[in-house]
Motif scaffolding. Structure first.
Motif, PDB file in Angstrom:
ATOM      1  N   THR A 144      -4.965   5.494  -6.199  1.00 64.62           N
ATOM      2  CA  THR A 144      -5.621   6.426  -7.133  1.00 64.62           C
ATOM      3  C   THR A 144      -4.611   7.409  -7.818  1.00 64.62           C
ATOM      4  N   GLY A 145      -3.742   7.673  -7.103  1.00 64.45           N
ATOM      5  CA  GLY A 145      -2.546   8.740  -7.685  1.00 64.45           C
ATOM      6  C   GLY A 145      -1.575   8.074  -8.587  1.00 64.45           C
ATOM      7  N   TYR A 146      -0.676   8.478  -8.657  1.00 64.17           N
ATOM      8  CA  TYR A 146       0.655   8.177  -9.558  1.00 64.17           C
ATOM      9  C   TYR A 146       1.827   7.715  -9.039  1.00 64.17           C
ATOM     10  N   SER A 147       1.758   7.422  -7.707  1.00 62.33           N
ATOM     11  CA  SER A 147       2.996   6.921  -6.940  1.00 62.33           C
ATOM     12  C   SER A 147       3.276   5.480  -7.258  1.00 62.33           C
ATOM     13  N   THR A 148       4.401   5.342  -7.882  1.00 60.94           N
ATOM     14  CA  THR A 148       4.755   3.945  -8.259  1.00 60.94           C
ATOM     15  C   THR A 148       5.198   3.223  -7.110  1.00 60.94           C
ATOM     16  N   PHE A 149       5.118   1.823  -7.020  1.00 63.40           N
ATOM     17  CA  PHE A 149       5.473   1.118  -5.881  1.00 63.40           C
ATOM     18  C   PHE A 149       6.838   1.270  -5.391  1.00 63.40           C
ATOM     19  N   SER A 150       7.749   1.236  -6.062  1.00 63.47           N
ATOM     20  CA  SER A 150       9.105   1.510  -5.772  1.00 63.47           C
ATOM     21  C   SER A 150       9.319   2.817  -5.127  1.00 63.47           C
ATOM     22  N   TYR A 151       8.408   3.831  -5.485  1.00 60.54           N
ATOM     23  CA  TYR A 151       8.732   5.163  -5.024  1.00 60.54           C
ATOM     24  C   TYR A 151       8.122   5.197  -3.426  1.00 60.54           C
ATOM     25  N   ILE A 152       7.332   4.395  -3.208  1.00 61.17           N
ATOM     26  CA  ILE A 152       6.844   4.464  -1.636  1.00 61.17           C
ATOM     27  C   ILE A 152       7.842   4.631  -0.660  1.00 61.17           C
ATOM     28  N   LYS A 153       8.810   3.909  -1.087  1.00 58.84           N
ATOM     29  CA  LYS A 153       9.839   3.679   0.043  1.00 58.84           C
ATOM     30  C   LYS A 153      10.359   4.889   0.558  1.00 58.84           C
ATOM     31  N   GLU A 154      10.366   5.888  -0.263  1.00 59.37           N
ATOM     32  CA  GLU A 154      11.169   7.288  -0.156  1.00 59.37           C
ATOM     33  C   GLU A 154      10.056   8.273   0.454  1.00 59.37           C
ATOM     34  N   LEU A 155       8.899   7.795   0.671  1.00 56.90           N
ATOM     35  CA  LEU A 155       7.806   8.948   0.971  1.00 56.90           C
ATOM     36  C   LEU A 155       7.713   8.933   2.479  1.00 56.90           C
ATOM     37  N   PRO A 156       7.769  10.099   2.971  1.00 57.62           N
ATOM     38  CA  PRO A 156       7.682  10.228   4.488  1.00 57.62           C
ATOM     39  C   PRO A 156       6.400   9.853   4.902  1.00 57.62           C
ATOM     40  N   ALA A 157       6.005   8.732   5.107  1.00 59.73           N
ATOM     41  CA  ALA A 157       4.582   8.495   5.750  1.00 59.73           C
ATOM     42  C   ALA A 157       4.551   7.122   6.494  1.00 59.73           C
ATOM     43  N   ASP A 158       3.532   7.023   7.475  1.00 64.75           N
ATOM     44  CA  ASP A 158       3.428   5.871   8.309  1.00 64.75           C
ATOM     45  C   ASP A 158       2.274   5.053   7.826  1.00 64.75           C
ATOM     46  N   GLU A 166      -4.063  12.995   7.439  1.00 63.51           N
ATOM     47  CA  GLU A 166      -4.315  12.159   6.403  1.00 63.51           C
ATOM     48  C   GLU A 166      -4.034  13.239   5.073  1.00 63.51           C
ATOM     49  N   LEU A 167      -3.160  13.020   4.222  1.00 64.66           N
ATOM     50  CA  LEU A 167      -2.797  13.677   3.143  1.00 64.66           C
ATOM     51  C   LEU A 167      -2.960  13.024   1.816  1.00 64.66           C
ATOM     52  N   THR A 168      -3.301  13.480   0.734  1.00 64.62           N
ATOM     53  CA  THR A 168      -3.485  12.704  -0.532  1.00 64.62           C
ATOM     54  C   THR A 168      -2.232  12.830  -1.420  1.00 64.62           C
ATOM     55  N   GLU A 169      -2.172  11.810  -2.279  1.00 68.97           N
ATOM     56  CA  GLU A 169      -0.705  11.702  -2.905  1.00 68.97           C
ATOM     57  C   GLU A 169      -0.300  12.785  -3.568  1.00 68.97           C
ATOM     58  N   THR A 170      -0.951  13.844  -4.033  1.00 64.68           N
ATOM     59  CA  THR A 170      -0.512  14.813  -4.495  1.00 64.68           C
ATOM     60  C   THR A 170       0.108  15.928  -3.767  1.00 64.68           C
ATOM     61  N   SER A 171       0.121  15.551  -2.304  1.00 66.04           N
ATOM     62  CA  SER A 171       1.001  16.350  -1.189  1.00 66.04           C
ATOM     63  C   SER A 171       2.450  15.606  -1.277  1.00 66.04           C
ATOM     64  N   PHE A 172       2.402  14.346  -1.906  1.00 69.43           N
ATOM     65  CA  PHE A 172       3.813  13.632  -1.735  1.00 69.43           C
ATOM     66  C   PHE A 172       4.392  13.720  -2.999  1.00 69.43           C
ATOM     67  N   ALA A 173       3.579  14.314  -4.083  1.00 71.77           N
ATOM     68  CA  ALA A 173       4.259  14.410  -5.442  1.00 71.77           C
ATOM     69  C   ALA A 173       5.583  15.145  -5.532  1.00 71.77           C
ATOM     70  N   ASP A 174       6.371  14.905  -6.377  1.00 73.71           N
ATOM     71  CA  ASP A 174       7.845  15.008  -6.121  1.00 73.71           C
ATOM     72  C   ASP A 174       8.173  16.375  -5.992  1.00 73.71           C
ATOM     73  N   ARG A 175       7.715  16.967  -5.103  1.00 73.13           N
ATOM     74  CA  ARG A 175       8.136  18.410  -4.535  1.00 73.13           C
ATOM     75  C   ARG A 175       9.021  18.213  -3.529  1.00 73.13           C
ATOM     76  N   VAL A 176      10.099  18.688  -3.516  1.00 76.80           N
ATOM     77  CA  VAL A 176      11.019  18.262  -2.329  1.00 76.80           C
ATOM     78  C   VAL A 176      10.557  18.950  -1.082  1.00 76.80           C
ATOM     79  N   GLU A 177      10.267  20.427  -1.348  1.00 75.89           N
ATOM     80  CA  GLU A 177       9.773  21.247  -0.121  1.00 75.89           C
ATOM     81  C   GLU A 177       8.738  20.541   0.626  1.00 75.89           C
ATOM     82  N   MET A 178       7.775  19.960  -0.123  1.00 77.98           N
ATOM     83  CA  MET A 178       6.336  19.502   0.424  1.00 77.98           C
ATOM     84  C   MET A 178       6.762  18.140   1.193  1.00 77.98           C
ATOM     85  N   ARG A 179       7.702  17.442   0.693  1.00 82.69           N
ATOM     86  CA  ARG A 179       8.036  16.175   1.480  1.00 82.69           C
ATOM     87  C   ARG A 179       8.982  16.431   2.743  1.00 82.69           C
ATOM     88  N   HIS A 180       9.602  17.574   2.585  1.00 86.73           N
ATOM     89  CA  HIS A 180      10.411  17.956   3.786  1.00 86.73           C
ATOM     90  C   HIS A 180       9.389  18.458   4.599  1.00 86.73           C
TER      91      HIS A 180
END
Ligand code: C2E
Ligand code: MG
Ligand code: MG
Ligand code: MG
Length: 278
Positions: A183-197, A150-164
């Motif tokens: 609660t974070g700032y992920s826009t809904f359209s942005y979710i598609k690109e997030l590496p999450a299950d 379980e990771l919070t949205e900050t971990s997915f914030a647009d840092r390429v290394e972290m998402r990698h």
């Protein structure tokens, strides 16, 4: 007030500030000692299928049991552990302990299920984190399919290394959930690109879901979003049967909260886990 003389001026410190600093120093020292001494335990909170009322997994939550100070809540010490990087050895201990428990339950004939472990962005930022995770799972003889992070949205914030890094964790076969979602700032359209299950809906939307039309609309939107993106969805902080029923109506069939069980020591939690031959 503490007066500090020097340089010709007199500085005034508010008592609150000075006290906080001392408390902070104390906690930091005690935290370090407690990692050495092993003053931590894990509790496990069931995740339930709301529709069938069956356990579908558990979340491991760390507990600090200080010999003199008593139990100190994670919200108080995790931020300090992160700032001081004490979270690195502590986080390794947490993952290892959760794996040992997974192995123990599997050996004793409990139905296999996923154990979710919270992981801080500070841990993910370590260059060797993927190898560390892999090594702990191998050493504890746990297959990656039984572990979820379980990771919070900050971990997915647009840092390429972290998402990698998150993608490499998923490549091992470990599931990744976005905790406190909404609660974070992920826009809904942005979710598609997030590496999450998995999207884990924050409990602030669940609290008033039976009386607040806005909360219902948000939950409905997240459920739809998850379905579109092919993600699982779970609600946290389910405290009443009413909330569970509204969630089912909205299409969210997984939940976790005091209505089902508070976090419990392993030996109490296991009464809720089905055995293979039952
Ligand atoms: P979280 O991961 O979002 O965990 C959910 C928190 O809500 C837990 O608090 C849990 O005990 C509590 N909770 C569960 N059901 C209910 C409910 O129905 N109502 C209410 N009001 N609360 C409920 P806890 O254990 O105090 O943990 C707080 C936070 O500390 C966690 O939030 C997580 O961010 C962090 N944390 C806890 N354990 C760990 C850990 O092992 N590693 C890391 N990195 N962070 C952790
Ligand atoms: Mg969590
Ligand atoms: Mg949460
Ligand atoms: Mg939280």
């Amino acid at each position: 007030f503490v007066k500090e003389h020097g340089g010709g001026g007199v500085k005034m410190y508010e008592p609150g500030t000075a006290t906080k600093t001392l408390e902070r120093i104390l906690l930091e020292n005690e935290l370090r000692k407690s990692v050495q001494m092993g003053h931590f335990t894990l509790e496990y909170q069931p995740k339930m299928n709301l529709y069938h009322g069956e356990l579908s997994g558990v979340e491991a939550l760390v507990r600090w049991n200080h010999p003199d100070l008593g139990r100190i809540p994670p919200d108080k010490f995790i931020p300090i552990a992160e700032e001081t990087k004490i979270i690195l050895p502590l986080g390794e201990w947490i993952l290892r302990e959760a794996c040992k428990q997974a192995y123990n339950w599997q050996q004793r004939g409990y139905k296999p299920f996923r154990i979710a472990v919270n992981m801080s962005a500070v841990q993910l930022d370590e260059p060797t984190i993927v190898e560390t995770i892999q090594r702990i799972l191998t050493e504890e003889k746990v297959s990656p399919e039984f572990i979820e992070l379980e990771l919070t949205e900050t971990s997915f914030a647009d840092r390429v290394e972290m998402r990698h890094t998150i993608q490499r964790i998923r490549d091992i076969g470990i599931q990744v959930a976005i905790d406190d979602f909404g609660t974070g700032y992920s826009t809904f359209s942005y979710i598609k690109e997030l590496p999450a299950d998995i999207l884990k809906i924050d409990m602030s939307f669940i609290r008033d879901i039976d009386v607040n039309e806005n909360s219902r609309a948000i939950v409905k939107a997240i459920v739809t979003l998850a379905a579109t993106a092919g993600l699982e969805v779970i609600a946290e902080g389910v405290e009443t049967e009413k909330q569970a029923n509204v969630l089912i109506e909205l299409g969210c069939l997984e939940g976790q909260g005091y209505f089902y069980s508070k976090p419990l020591p392993a030996e109490e939690c296991e009464f809720m886990i089905p055995k293979i031959d039952e």
